[in-house]
Design a protein around this motif. Sequence first.
Motif, PDB file in Angstrom:
ATOM      1  N   ALA A 118       0.813  -1.222   0.000  1.00  0.00           N
ATOM      2  CA  ALA A 118       0.000   0.000   0.000  1.00  0.00           C
ATOM      3  C   ALA A 118       0.840   1.263   0.000  1.00  0.00           C
ATOM      4  O   ALA A 118       1.454   1.627   0.991  1.00  0.00           O
ATOM      5  N   THR A 119       0.843   1.928  -1.135  1.00  0.00           N
ATOM      6  CA  THR A 119       1.700   3.091  -1.333  1.00  0.00           C
ATOM      7  C   THR A 119       1.029   4.095  -2.257  1.00  0.00           C
ATOM      8  O   THR A 119       0.163   3.728  -3.055  1.00  0.00           O
ATOM      9  N   VAL A 120       1.448   5.319  -2.175  1.00  0.00           N
ATOM     10  CA  VAL A 120       0.905   6.382  -3.004  1.00  0.00           C
ATOM     11  C   VAL A 120       1.537   6.393  -4.403  1.00  0.00           C
ATOM     12  O   VAL A 120       1.051   7.085  -5.296  1.00  0.00           O
ATOM     13  N   THR A 121       2.555   5.599  -4.626  1.00  0.00           N
ATOM     14  CA  THR A 121       3.292   5.626  -5.892  1.00  0.00           C
ATOM     15  C   THR A 121       2.405   5.404  -7.118  1.00  0.00           C
ATOM     16  O   THR A 121       2.519   6.157  -8.092  1.00  0.00           O
ATOM     17  N   PRO A 122       1.513   4.412  -7.134  1.00  0.00           N
ATOM     18  CA  PRO A 122       0.643   4.286  -8.317  1.00  0.00           C
ATOM     19  C   PRO A 122      -0.189   5.550  -8.560  1.00  0.00           C
ATOM     20  O   PRO A 122      -0.390   5.952  -9.702  1.00  0.00           O
ATOM     21  N   TYR A 123      -0.652   6.170  -7.482  1.00  0.00           N
ATOM     22  CA  TYR A 123      -1.435   7.398  -7.662  1.00  0.00           C
ATOM     23  C   TYR A 123      -0.589   8.501  -8.277  1.00  0.00           C
ATOM     24  O   TYR A 123      -1.069   9.248  -9.136  1.00  0.00           O
ATOM     25  N   LEU A 124       0.637   8.624  -7.860  1.00  0.00           N
ATOM     26  CA  LEU A 124       1.492   9.682  -8.406  1.00  0.00           C
ATOM     27  C   LEU A 124       1.639   9.532  -9.919  1.00  0.00           C
ATOM     28  O   LEU A 124       1.558  10.525 -10.653  1.00  0.00           O
ATOM     29  N   LEU A 125       1.827   8.307 -10.373  1.00  0.00           N
ATOM     30  CA  LEU A 125       1.927   8.073 -11.814  1.00  0.00           C
ATOM     31  C   LEU A 125       0.582   8.350 -12.500  1.00  0.00           C
ATOM     32  O   LEU A 125       0.526   9.033 -13.524  1.00  0.00           O
ATOM     33  N   GLY A 126      -0.495   7.831 -11.918  1.00  0.00           N
ATOM     34  CA  GLY A 126      -1.816   8.039 -12.513  1.00  0.00           C
ATOM     35  C   GLY A 126      -2.212   9.506 -12.561  1.00  0.00           C
ATOM     36  O   GLY A 126      -2.766   9.979 -13.560  1.00  0.00           O
ATOM     37  N   ALA A 127      -1.933  10.230 -11.492  1.00  0.00           N
ATOM     38  CA  ALA A 127      -2.261  11.663 -11.467  1.00  0.00           C
ATOM     39  C   ALA A 127      -1.432  12.416 -12.499  1.00  0.00           C
ATOM     40  O   ALA A 127      -1.940  13.321 -13.176  1.00  0.00           O
ATOM     41  N   ALA A 128      -0.170  12.058 -12.631  1.00  0.00           N
ATOM     42  CA  ALA A 128       0.681  12.722 -13.622  1.00  0.00           C
ATOM     43  C   ALA A 128       0.142  12.493 -15.035  1.00  0.00           C
ATOM     44  O   ALA A 128       0.067  13.428 -15.845  1.00  0.00           O
ATOM     45  N   ILE A 129      -0.247  11.261 -15.327  1.00  0.00           N
ATOM     46  CA  ILE A 129      -0.814  10.957 -16.646  1.00  0.00           C
ATOM     47  C   ILE A 129      -2.112  11.735 -16.851  1.00  0.00           C
ATOM     48  O   ILE A 129      -2.338  12.328 -17.908  1.00  0.00           O
ATOM     49  N   SER A 130      -2.968  11.749 -15.830  1.00  0.00           N
ATOM     50  CA  SER A 130      -4.226  12.492 -15.931  1.00  0.00           C
ATOM     51  C   SER A 130      -3.974  13.976 -16.167  1.00  0.00           C
ATOM     52  O   SER A 130      -4.656  14.604 -16.989  1.00  0.00           O
ATOM     53  N   LEU A 131      -3.006  14.539 -15.469  1.00  0.00           N
ATOM     54  CA  LEU A 131      -2.705  15.962 -15.644  1.00  0.00           C
ATOM     55  C   LEU A 131      -2.202  16.259 -17.052  1.00  0.00           C
ATOM     56  O   LEU A 131      -2.547  17.291 -17.635  1.00  0.00           O
ATOM     57  N   VAL A 132      -1.407  15.364 -17.602  1.00  0.00           N
ATOM     58  CA  VAL A 132      -0.941  15.561 -18.985  1.00  0.00           C
ATOM     59  C   VAL A 132      -2.133  15.515 -19.941  1.00  0.00           C
ATOM     60  O   VAL A 132      -2.276  16.381 -20.817  1.00  0.00           O
ATOM     61  N   LEU A 133      -3.002  14.521 -19.771  1.00  0.00           N
ATOM     62  CA  LEU A 133      -4.188  14.426 -20.623  1.00  0.00           C
ATOM     63  C   LEU A 133      -5.078  15.664 -20.480  1.00  0.00           C
ATOM     64  O   LEU A 133      -5.618  16.176 -21.466  1.00  0.00           O
ATOM     65  N   MET A 134      -5.224  16.148 -19.252  1.00  0.00           N
ATOM     66  CA  MET A 134      -6.038  17.348 -19.030  1.00  0.00           C
ATOM     67  C   MET A 134      -5.397  18.575 -19.668  1.00  0.00           C
ATOM     68  O   MET A 134      -6.081  19.419 -20.242  1.00  0.00           O
ATOM     69  N   GLY A 135      -4.075  18.682 -19.539  1.00  0.00           N
ATOM     70  CA  GLY A 135      -3.383  19.807 -20.161  1.00  0.00           C
ATOM     71  C   GLY A 135      -3.557  19.817 -21.672  1.00  0.00           C
ATOM     72  O   GLY A 135      -3.687  20.872 -22.295  1.00  0.00           O
ATOM     73  N   LEU A 136      -3.589  18.631 -22.257  1.00  0.00           N
ATOM     74  CA  LEU A 136      -3.728  18.518 -23.709  1.00  0.00           C
ATOM     75  C   LEU A 136      -5.176  18.637 -24.195  1.00  0.00           C
ATOM     76  O   LEU A 136      -5.414  19.152 -25.291  1.00  0.00           O
TER      77      LEU A 136
END
Length: 168
Positions: A118-136
């Motif tokens: 149980a770690t926040v690491t998957p969320y960090l990757l998922g949030a980063a991908i989501s932010l890139v998609l949102m930016g685009l």
Amino acid sequence: MLQQPGTSPLRASQVLAASLMSALVVIGVALSSVFAGRHHQGSIPIWPFLVLVAEAAVAAVAIQLIGYRVPPLPSGLAADEARSRGLLAFQQSMILRFALAESVALVAIVLSFAVRAATVTPYLLGAAISLVLMGLHVWPSERVIARVQENLDRDGGRSELATALRGG
């Protein structure tokens, strides 16, 4: 979309997009506090990251296929009506693109709890991908506005979306 008097629809859309995007950061901070103090036993398996990459691919394709679909405006529509319909279609498609882009972060939340370490690491990757998609695809950039306007005007209607968003 509610807006303050004197605020252009473009500015209101930018504020909405920024609010939606910044929520992912707030969620990250909250998850970090949930996982704080937990000592990870072992390494994080690769499968959550593979799931996130697959979800990101699905989200990106869905954004391209359905995120920019807006009903075309008929030719001969009165200018005020065309602008009004164009703005509404832009706002609705923006929210759809946001939901599709955010799905990666939502899946990442589940994966953060699903892995044994149980770690926040998957969320960090998922949030980063989501932010890139949102930016685009969510941020009301010239490219996004032009793409929606092209779809609105494809049957001969004249939405003048870019002008309408600027309050003109």
